[in-house]
Design a protein around this motif. Structure first.
Motif, PDB file in Angstrom:
ATOM      1  N   UNK A 172     -34.754  -5.272  84.249  1.00  9.63           N
ATOM      2  CA  UNK A 172     -34.221  -6.607  84.489  1.00  9.63           C
ATOM      3  C   UNK A 172     -33.253  -6.990  83.374  1.00  9.63           C
ATOM      4  N   UNK A 173     -32.289  -7.802  83.711  1.00  4.49           N
ATOM      5  CA  UNK A 173     -31.252  -8.241  82.788  1.00  4.49           C
ATOM      6  C   UNK A 173     -29.959  -8.353  83.551  1.00  4.49           C
ATOM      7  N   UNK A 174     -28.875  -8.537  82.829  1.00  3.14           N
ATOM      8  CA  UNK A 174     -27.564  -8.594  83.485  1.00  3.14           C
ATOM      9  C   UNK A 174     -26.810  -7.315  83.165  1.00  3.14           C
ATOM     10  N   UNK A 175     -26.414  -6.603  84.216  1.00  5.97           N
ATOM     11  CA  UNK A 175     -25.767  -5.302  84.054  1.00  5.97           C
ATOM     12  C   UNK A 175     -24.494  -5.253  84.885  1.00  5.97           C
ATOM     13  N   UNK A 176     -23.442  -4.756  84.271  1.00  5.57           N
ATOM     14  CA  UNK A 176     -22.172  -4.577  84.982  1.00  5.57           C
ATOM     15  C   UNK A 176     -22.050  -3.104  85.343  1.00  5.57           C
ATOM     16  N   UNK A 177     -21.952  -2.793  86.632  1.00  6.31           N
ATOM     17  CA  UNK A 177     -21.812  -1.394  87.042  1.00  6.31           C
ATOM     18  C   UNK A 177     -20.539  -0.757  86.487  1.00  6.31           C
ATOM     19  N   UNK A 178     -20.637   0.525  86.220  1.00 10.57           N
ATOM     20  CA  UNK A 178     -19.517   1.302  85.679  1.00 10.57           C
ATOM     21  C   UNK A 178     -19.123   2.357  86.719  1.00 10.57           C
ATOM     22  N   UNK A 179     -17.836   2.422  87.040  1.00 12.08           N
ATOM     23  CA  UNK A 179     -17.344   3.439  87.966  1.00 12.08           C
ATOM     24  C   UNK A 179     -17.377   4.784  87.231  1.00 12.08           C
ATOM     25  N   UNK A 180     -17.978   5.798  87.863  1.00 11.53           N
ATOM     26  CA  UNK A 180     -18.150   7.079  87.168  1.00 11.53           C
ATOM     27  C   UNK A 180     -17.625   8.278  87.960  1.00 11.53           C
ATOM     28  N   UNK A 181     -16.818   8.017  89.000  1.00 13.38           N
ATOM     29  CA  UNK A 181     -16.191   9.130  89.715  1.00 13.38           C
ATOM     30  C   UNK A 181     -14.855   8.655  90.285  1.00 13.38           C
ATOM     31  N   UNK A 182     -14.094   9.605  90.793  1.00 16.47           N
ATOM     32  CA  UNK A 182     -12.823   9.280  91.436  1.00 16.47           C
ATOM     33  C   UNK A 182     -12.908   9.503  92.944  1.00 16.47           C
ATOM     34  N   UNK A 183     -14.117   9.520  93.462  1.00 10.96           N
ATOM     35  CA  UNK A 183     -14.348   9.807  94.877  1.00 10.96           C
ATOM     36  C   UNK A 183     -13.844   8.666  95.755  1.00 10.96           C
ATOM     37  N   UNK A 184     -13.586   8.952  97.032  1.00  8.74           N
ATOM     38  CA  UNK A 184     -13.124   7.906  97.953  1.00  8.74           C
ATOM     39  C   UNK A 184     -14.070   6.715  98.044  1.00  8.74           C
ATOM     40  N   UNK A 185     -15.372   6.952  97.805  1.00  5.92           N
ATOM     41  CA  UNK A 185     -16.350   5.863  97.891  1.00  5.92           C
ATOM     42  C   UNK A 185     -16.031   4.712  96.939  1.00  5.92           C
ATOM     43  N   UNK A 186     -15.407   5.019  95.824  1.00  8.93           N
ATOM     44  CA  UNK A 186     -15.102   3.973  94.848  1.00  8.93           C
ATOM     45  C   UNK A 186     -13.606   3.883  94.538  1.00  8.93           C
ATOM     46  N   UNK A 187     -12.793   4.549  95.341  1.00 11.44           N
ATOM     47  CA  UNK A 187     -11.341   4.516  95.109  1.00 11.44           C
ATOM     48  C   UNK A 187     -10.849   3.070  95.190  1.00 11.44           C
ATOM     49  N   UNK A 188     -10.080   2.678  94.207  1.00 12.69           N
ATOM     50  CA  UNK A 188      -9.528   1.335  94.178  1.00 12.69           C
ATOM     51  C   UNK A 188     -10.472   0.281  93.640  1.00 12.69           C
TER      52      UNK A 188
END
Length: 197
Positions: free
Chosen positions: A136-152
Motif C-alpha cells: 500500500x502507498x502511492x506508486x507511479x507505474x514505470x514503462x519498462x518495454x517498447x512493446x505495442x501494449x505501451x507504445x505512446x
C-alpha cells in the motif's frame, strides 16, 4: 505413508537440516501426495506463523485422478484457510497436472529438470512468499518495454496499492511499480497465442 524428517522451526545455519534431509531415500512404489499435504497443512494450522505456505516436491509420477483431487485439496486450503501451495517438479512426470495443483493452491509451479537447481529455486520461492504481498502507498507505474501494449504511453496515474507478484520466466514486463519493480502489466506466449496480465 509419510514421515516427518524435519519439523517446523528456524533453520539457523542449516547444517542440522542438511544432515536430517540427507538421510531421505526414495521409495520403490508410487507416490500418494495427499497424506503429506494434509499433514503439512495440519502442522501449519498449529503454528502461529503469519505466513502459511507449503512447497510440494514431487517427480509427479502419480495417477492423474489423484493429482486432480490434490488440486481440489490445494484450492480448499487456499480458499478456506489461507494456506498456499507451490509445486516443484523434480522429473518428467505429469507436468501440467502438477501446474494445476500450484495454480489451485495460489502458488507457483517450478518444472525442475536439474536436481542441482532445486536449492536455488527453493531460495527464490522463499523470497517470493516471504514478501508482503499487499503493498500500500502511492506508486507511479514505470514503462519498462517498447512493446505495442505501451507504445505512446508517456504517463500513468498513481495507484494506491497493489498485490505483489513475480513475472513468469518468459514474460515481458511492460509496466513496473514499487521499490521492488514488481510487474504491473506483463505478457507472454502460450502456444500460438499471447496472454497479458
Amino acid at each position: 505413508r509419510h514421515r516427518w524428517v524435519l519439523d517446523l522451526g528456524p533453520v539457523g545455519d542449516g547444517e542440522g537440516a542438511r544432515r536430517q534431509l540427507s538421510g531421505i531415500e526414495h521409495g520403490d512404489g508410487g507416490t500418494d501426495l495427499s497424506p503429506g499435504l494434509a499433514a503439512s497443512a495440519e502442522r501449519l494450522r498449529e503454528s502461529d506463523a503469519s505466513l502459511r505456505h507449503i512447497v510440494l516436491f514431487t517427480d509427479g509420477f502419480e495417477d492423474v485422478a489423484r493429482l486432480a483431487a490434490l488440486a481440489d485439496e490445494a484450492a480448499a486450503l487456499r480458499d478456506d484457510e489461507g494456506i498456499t501451495v507451490s509445486v516443484m517438479g523434480t522429473g518428467e512426470g505429469a507436468a501440467e497436472e502438477l501446474r494445476a495443483i500450484a495454480d489451485a493452491g495460489g502458488g507457483r509451479f517450478y518444472p525442475g529438470r536439474d536436481l542441482q537447481a532445486l536449492p536455488k529455486l527453493l531460495l527464490e520461492e522463499t523470497k517470493v512468499v516471504s514478501r508482503q504481498l499487499i503493498v500500500e502507498g502511492e506508486f507511479v507505474p514505470e514503462v519498462s518495454s517498447r512493446a505495442p501494449e505501451v507504445a505512446g504511453l508517456d504517463a500513468a496515474p498513481a495507484i494506491g496499492g497493489y498485490v505483489a507478484t513475480t513475472p513468469r520466466p518468459t514474460a515481458t514486463q511492460h509496466l513496473r511499480v514499487g521499490e521492488e519493480r514488481d510487474p504491473l502489466l506483463a505478457s507472454w506466449q502460450v502456444g500460438l497465442g499471447k496472454v497479458a496480465s
